[in-house]
Enzyme design. Structure first.
Site, PDB file in Angstrom:
ATOM      1  N   GLN A   1      14.493  94.512  35.656  1.00 30.85           N
ATOM      2  CA  GLN A   1      15.389  95.755  35.793  1.00 30.85           C
ATOM      3  C   GLN A   1      15.059  96.416  36.942  1.00 30.85           C
ATOM      4  OE1 GLN A   1      17.726  97.384  34.321  1.00 30.85           O
ATOM      5  NE2 GLN A   1      17.741  99.042  35.925  1.00 30.85           N
TER       6      GLN A   1
ATOM      7  N   GLY B   1      20.554 100.995  28.144  1.00 29.76           N
ATOM      8  CA  GLY B   1      21.809 100.773  27.411  1.00 29.76           C
ATOM      9  C   GLY B   1      22.440  99.405  28.060  1.00 29.76           C
ATOM     10  N   GLY B   2      22.545  99.585  29.203  1.00 28.31           N
ATOM     11  CA  GLY B   2      23.336  98.559  30.080  1.00 28.31           C
ATOM     12  C   GLY B   2      22.830  98.652  31.574  1.00 28.31           C
ATOM     13  N   MET B   3      22.903  97.681  32.381  1.00 27.14           N
ATOM     14  CA  MET B   3      22.820  97.486  33.693  1.00 27.14           C
ATOM     15  C   MET B   3      23.663  96.971  34.507  1.00 27.14           C
ATOM     16  SD  MET B   3      20.961  98.884  36.297  1.00 27.14           S
ATOM     17  CE  MET B   3      21.446  98.207  37.897  1.00 27.14           C
ATOM     18  N   GLU B   4      24.360  97.393  35.295  1.00 28.81           N
ATOM     19  CA  GLU B   4      25.672  96.788  36.169  1.00 28.81           C
ATOM     20  C   GLU B   4      25.263  95.822  37.047  1.00 28.81           C
ATOM     21  OE1 GLU B   4      24.240 100.013  36.443  1.00 28.81           O
ATOM     22  OE2 GLU B   4      24.479 100.686  38.453  1.00 28.81           O
ATOM     23  N   ASN B   5      24.380  94.888  36.719  1.00 27.39           N
ATOM     24  CA  ASN B   5      23.966  93.728  37.578  1.00 27.39           C
ATOM     25  C   ASN B   5      25.381  93.055  37.933  1.00 27.39           C
ATOM     26  OD1 ASN B   5      21.144  93.625  35.858  1.00 27.39           O
ATOM     27  ND2 ASN B   5      21.194  94.381  37.602  1.00 27.39           N
TER      28      ASN B   5
ATOM     29  N   HIS C   1      31.487 101.044  30.468  1.00 28.62           N
ATOM     30  CA  HIS C   1      30.575 101.803  31.830  1.00 28.62           C
ATOM     31  C   HIS C   1      29.971 100.820  32.825  1.00 28.62           C
ATOM     32  CE1 HIS C   1      28.021 104.981  32.988  1.00 28.62           C
ATOM     33  NE2 HIS C   1      27.160 104.036  33.359  1.00 28.62           N
ATOM     34  N   GLU C   2      29.501  99.580  32.367  1.00 32.89           N
ATOM     35  CA  GLU C   2      28.940  98.713  33.209  1.00 32.89           C
ATOM     36  C   GLU C   2      29.871  98.177  34.096  1.00 32.89           C
ATOM     37  OE1 GLU C   2      25.869  99.806  33.468  1.00 32.89           O
ATOM     38  OE2 GLU C   2      25.660 100.462  31.687  1.00 32.89           O
TER      39      GLU C   2
ATOM     40  N   HIS D   1      31.203 100.284  37.070  1.00 39.89           N
ATOM     41  CA  HIS D   1      30.548 100.200  38.161  1.00 39.89           C
ATOM     42  C   HIS D   1      30.842  99.141  39.012  1.00 39.89           C
ATOM     43  CE1 HIS D   1      27.388 102.972  37.537  1.00 39.89           C
ATOM     44  NE2 HIS D   1      26.863 102.698  36.441  1.00 39.89           N
TER      45      HIS D   1
ATOM     46  N   GLU E   1      26.889 107.399  38.732  1.00 37.71           N
ATOM     47  CA  GLU E   1      26.772 107.490  37.521  1.00 37.71           C
ATOM     48  C   GLU E   1      28.045 108.421  37.126  1.00 37.71           C
ATOM     49  OE1 GLU E   1      25.773 105.309  35.674  1.00 37.71           O
ATOM     50  OE2 GLU E   1      24.098 104.620  36.984  1.00 37.71           O
TER      51      GLU E   1
ATOM     52  N   ASP F   1      13.893 107.161  39.345  1.00 41.16           N
ATOM     53  CA  ASP F   1      14.671 107.283  37.740  1.00 41.16           C
ATOM     54  C   ASP F   1      14.708 108.515  37.308  1.00 41.16           C
ATOM     55  OD1 ASP F   1      14.067 104.323  38.078  1.00 41.16           O
ATOM     56  OD2 ASP F   1      12.403 104.255  36.783  1.00 41.16           O
TER      57      ASP F   1
ATOM     58  N   TYR G   1      25.349 112.249  35.330  1.00 38.54           N
ATOM     59  CA  TYR G   1      26.311 111.432  34.457  1.00 38.54           C
ATOM     60  C   TYR G   1      27.579 112.251  34.073  1.00 38.54           C
ATOM     61  CZ  TYR G   1      23.479 107.346  33.919  1.00 38.54           C
ATOM     62  OH  TYR G   1      22.908 106.028  34.018  1.00 38.54           O
TER      63      TYR G   1
ATOM     64  N   ARG H   1      14.599 100.887  24.051  1.00 38.83           N
ATOM     65  CA  ARG H   1      15.665 101.447  24.909  1.00 38.83           C
ATOM     66  C   ARG H   1      15.301 102.807  25.088  1.00 38.83           C
ATOM     67  NH1 ARG H   1      22.165 102.109  23.437  1.00 38.83           N
ATOM     68  NH2 ARG H   1      22.664 103.576  25.186  1.00 38.83           N
TER      69      ARG H   1
HETATM   70  N1  BES Z   1      22.948 102.126  36.115  1.00 37.71           N
HETATM   71  C1  BES Z   1      22.659 102.650  34.844  1.00 37.71           C
HETATM   72  C2  BES Z   1      21.179 102.458  34.348  1.00 37.71           C
HETATM   73  C3  BES Z   1      20.224 102.983  35.292  1.00 37.71           C
HETATM   74  C4  BES Z   1      20.219 104.522  35.725  1.00 37.71           C
HETATM   75  C5  BES Z   1      18.874 102.316  35.247  1.00 37.71           C
HETATM   76  C6  BES Z   1      19.320 104.919  36.321  1.00 37.71           C
HETATM   77  C7  BES Z   1      17.945 102.855  36.205  1.00 37.71           C
HETATM   78  C8  BES Z   1      18.124 104.172  36.693  1.00 37.71           C
HETATM   79  C9  BES Z   1      23.450 102.128  33.697  1.00 37.71           C
HETATM   80  O1  BES Z   1      24.854 101.978  34.298  1.00 37.71           O
HETATM   81  C10 BES Z   1      23.762 103.178  32.742  1.00 37.71           C
HETATM   82  O2  BES Z   1      24.195 104.326  33.133  1.00 37.71           O
HETATM   83  N2  BES Z   1      23.336 102.799  31.527  1.00 37.71           N
HETATM   84  C11 BES Z   1      23.547 103.498  30.437  1.00 37.71           C
HETATM   85  C12 BES Z   1      24.835 103.417  29.634  1.00 37.71           C
HETATM   86  C13 BES Z   1      25.481 104.390  29.074  1.00 37.71           C
HETATM   87  C14 BES Z   1      25.913 105.602  29.843  1.00 37.71           C
HETATM   88  C15 BES Z   1      26.987 103.745  28.582  1.00 37.71           C
HETATM   89  C16 BES Z   1      22.436 103.655  29.668  1.00 37.71           C
HETATM   90  O3  BES Z   1      21.545 102.801  29.822  1.00 37.71           O
HETATM   91  O4  BES Z   1      22.275 104.095  28.479  1.00 37.71           O
HETATM   92 ZN    ZN Z   2      25.786 103.805  34.959  1.00 37.62          ZN
END
Ligand code: BES
Ligand code: ZN
Length: 618
Positions: free
Chosen positions: A150, A279-283, A306-307, A310, A329, A384, A392, A566
């Protein structure tokens, strides 16, 4: 002084304009020299919990007089650094600075002349902040180990020495060796039919920022979900995951219709173990996702929206530094909701927005006004910390307000133009505004002024012109909730049989700080919320249980907190528990058991909560 020179070499991938605001989360001297390509050669060693090998960085020199390359690292062991020029290889001097707790250690590489490339031989630490190493016992299948990365925000430096700033974009290739029978995947061109021979090669031909570098290895099966999408997951999860994410192609098609072609080829999803901290990471080409959204009815697939979003907002148009995270975001949360509307309808999209808006309103009282701005000051803070509800939801709300004022047709065309204009660039909020003024605000005068937009960005709180939808279904639930709380409606009669996930979330979010434990007992008997399989619903039930001192939830809560890593699901539970001495004691005992199963990012968040509570109690 260096600005004209940079503009002169604007063909380079380094975003010249990002210089205006240097990235406080990187030591890189990217204004002098920037990385244009990365070639990784790594062995994945599960016994040592280590990635070992080399990173070759191809360089663009913007300052011909510069003689030093400064990279970001955290807890890396550097064995050797070589400069490469044509066929010539020479060992060069390097030095690692003292470790900063947030930024890690700058790696200084001394070059007698600007080299075409450098090759760094290195090893990661077992505690690398951006990697989780799992034993077979910690996986669903129990037979094979698992590891994944991550990188966002500033964890790529814990597994690759590089310029760890989103202002620099580079292409990459990788040669990855894993134990036979395991599958390696990356944020690159994965081949679902690749032999499980322990030897994988990847390329990512589009330039990406470092936070989108990603790797995983484990016992992974693959199921197609569409012509350009598939899910990767442990074998026991893969069919369920494919069903849950069956609308992926519909989502891609809907987004393309709004904002133009999907530019990354495939869009696959890797379902990780429940310890995944997000929740997710937009790799790129492969979203990494929590299994906690796989609930059987597609109700939490806004995560995929969401992902996927991105792929435009973030991966294509990237925040130049983490203070500008709302460009990633906020824009993505807006697009996410548009995708949900296109695929699942307006009622569903509105419910999701209202939940987020209510949550944001709830944050107002406890968030420092300075952090309610869209561009917070992150000096001395971890990257972070930029991912607040303000980046968001307030960010998305601003775009929603623009949409309401300018009309959908004009705003959709504008946003599509914005993605095209800044494609493959890293930008600041100022650049966003410089594009917004002539291309939307001034084009349709009298609808919204630059000052009004800036108020959203620079002022705390939620401006009065915020556009809010109405939801008759949620209004009915609020009424049922009030009657139940007043004792005029029995738990069994609140009407929850037909509630979807969001409606349950809304009901639980709106409960008062404390509810009488006897009332919770009766409600639990009617609706079985303790131990609920849907982690979003369970999280909210456990929060009200903690605040109200409803003890029967504790055993299931401890199981939940141990199984899931999570952050968004478990950290609030630790925070709520830490409010009372007895709760804190319970939280500590749960953490002692859960810690080995958590990713380092989740460990760090929880340890911060427990330490703060401990300091307060002392
Ligand atoms: N890019 C983010 C995750 C992230 C943000 C990782 C900041 C590290 C630092 C990802 O796209 C995200 O926003 N995930 C959300 C999903 C949700 C908004 C649907 C999450 O992890 O909860
Ligand atoms: Zn995001």
């Amino acid at each position: 002084m260096f600005l004209p020179r940079l503009i002169a070499c604007s063909a380079a991938l380094f975003a010249a304009s990002a210089l205006a605001a240097p990235d406080p989360h990187s030591y890189a001297n990217a204004d002098q020299v920037s990385v244009r390509a990365l070639a990784l050669d790594l062995d994945v060693d599960f016994a040592k919990r280590q990635l070992a090998g080399s990173a070759e960085l191809t360089l663009d020199w913007h300052d011909q007089a510069a003689r030093e390359l400064v990279l970001d690292t955290r807890d890396l062991t550097i064995d050797k650094v070589e400069a490469l020029d044509g066929g010539a290889v020479r060992t060069v001097k390097h030095r690692l600075d003292v470790r900063d707790p947030i930024l890690g250690s700058a790696l200084h590489i001394e070059l007698d002349k600007p080299a075409t490339a450098v090759r760094i031989r290195y090893r990661t630490a077992p505690t690398a902040s951006g990697l989780q190493w799992m034993t077979p016992a910690q996986t669903a299948g129990k037979k094979q180990p698992f590891m994944y990365s991550q990188s966002e925000a500033i964890h790529a430096r814990s597994w690759v020495p590089l310029q760890d700033t989103p202002a620099v974009r580079f292409t990459y290739s990788a040669h990855v060796k894993v134990p036979k029978a395991l599958r390696a995947v990356m944020s690159a061109n994965n081949d679902a039919k690749h032999a499980l021979d322990g030897d994988f090669r990847f390329t990512m031909e589009q330039p990406i920022p470092s936070y989108l570098l990603a790797i995983a290895a484990g016992d992974l099966a693959v199921r197609e979900t569409g012509p350009r999408s598939a899910v990767y997951a442990e074998p026991s999860m893969v069919d369920k995951a494919a069903q849950e994410f069956a609308d992926t192609e519909a989502m891609i098609a809907a987004t393309e219709k709004l904002y133009g072609p999907y530019r990354w080829g495939r869009y696959d999803i890797l379902v990780l173990p429940p310890s995944f901290p997000y929740g997710g990471m937009e790799n790129p080409r492969m979203t990494f996702a929590t299994p906690t959204v796989i609930v059987g009815d597609k109700s939490l697939t806004a995560l995929v929206a969401h992902e996927l979003a991105h792929s435009w907002s973030g991966n294509l148009v990237t925040n130049a530094s983490w203070a500008h995270m709302w460009l990633n975001e906020g824009f993505t949360s807006y697009v996410e909701n548009r995708i949900v509307e296109a695929v699942y309808g307006k009622a569903q999209a509105d419910e999701e927005f209202i939940l987020a808006a209510d949550e944001l309103r709830g944050e107002l009282a406890t968030t420092d006004p300075a952090d309610q701005r869209l561009v917070p000051d992150l000096t001395g803070r971890s990257g972070d910390d930029a991912g607040s509800d303000f980046a968001y939801t307030k960010g998305a709300w601003l775009l929603r307000t623009l949409e309401a004022k300018f009309g959908r047709d004009a705003f959709d065309a504008y946003l599509r133009g914005y993605f095209d204009h800044f494609a493959f660039q890293s930008i600041t909020t100022q650049q966003m505004l410089d594009y917004l003024a002539p291309n939307l605000l001034d084009k349709y005068p009298g609808k919204m002024s630059l000052a009004e937009v800036k108020a959203w960005i620079e002022q705390p709180g939620i401006p009065a012109d915020a556009a809010v939808p109405a939801s008759p279904r949620l209004a009915a639930i609020a009424a049922a909730r009030a009657e139940w709380l007043a004792g005029t409606r029995k738990p069994a009669d609140v009407g929850a049989k037909d509630w979807n996930t969001q409606e349950w979330m809304y009901f639980l979010d709106g409960l008062p700080e404390k509810v009488a434990p006897a009332a919770l007992t009766a409600f639990d008997a009617a609706w079985h919320l303790t131990g609920h399989a849907n982690a979003e619903i369970a999280r909210r039930w456990y929060l009200v249980s903690i605040r109200s001192g409803y003890a029967p939830a504790r055993t299931a809560m401890a199981e939940y907190m141990t199984r899931i890593g999570r952050r968004y699901l478990v950290v609030p539970l630790y925070e709520a528990l830490a409010q009372t001495p007895d709760g804190l004691k319970f939280a500590r005992s749960v953490y002692a058991k859960a810690k080995p199963g958590y990713h380092p990012i989740t460990q760090a968040s929880i340890e911060k909560v427990l330490a703060r509570a401990g300091a307060k109690a002392a």
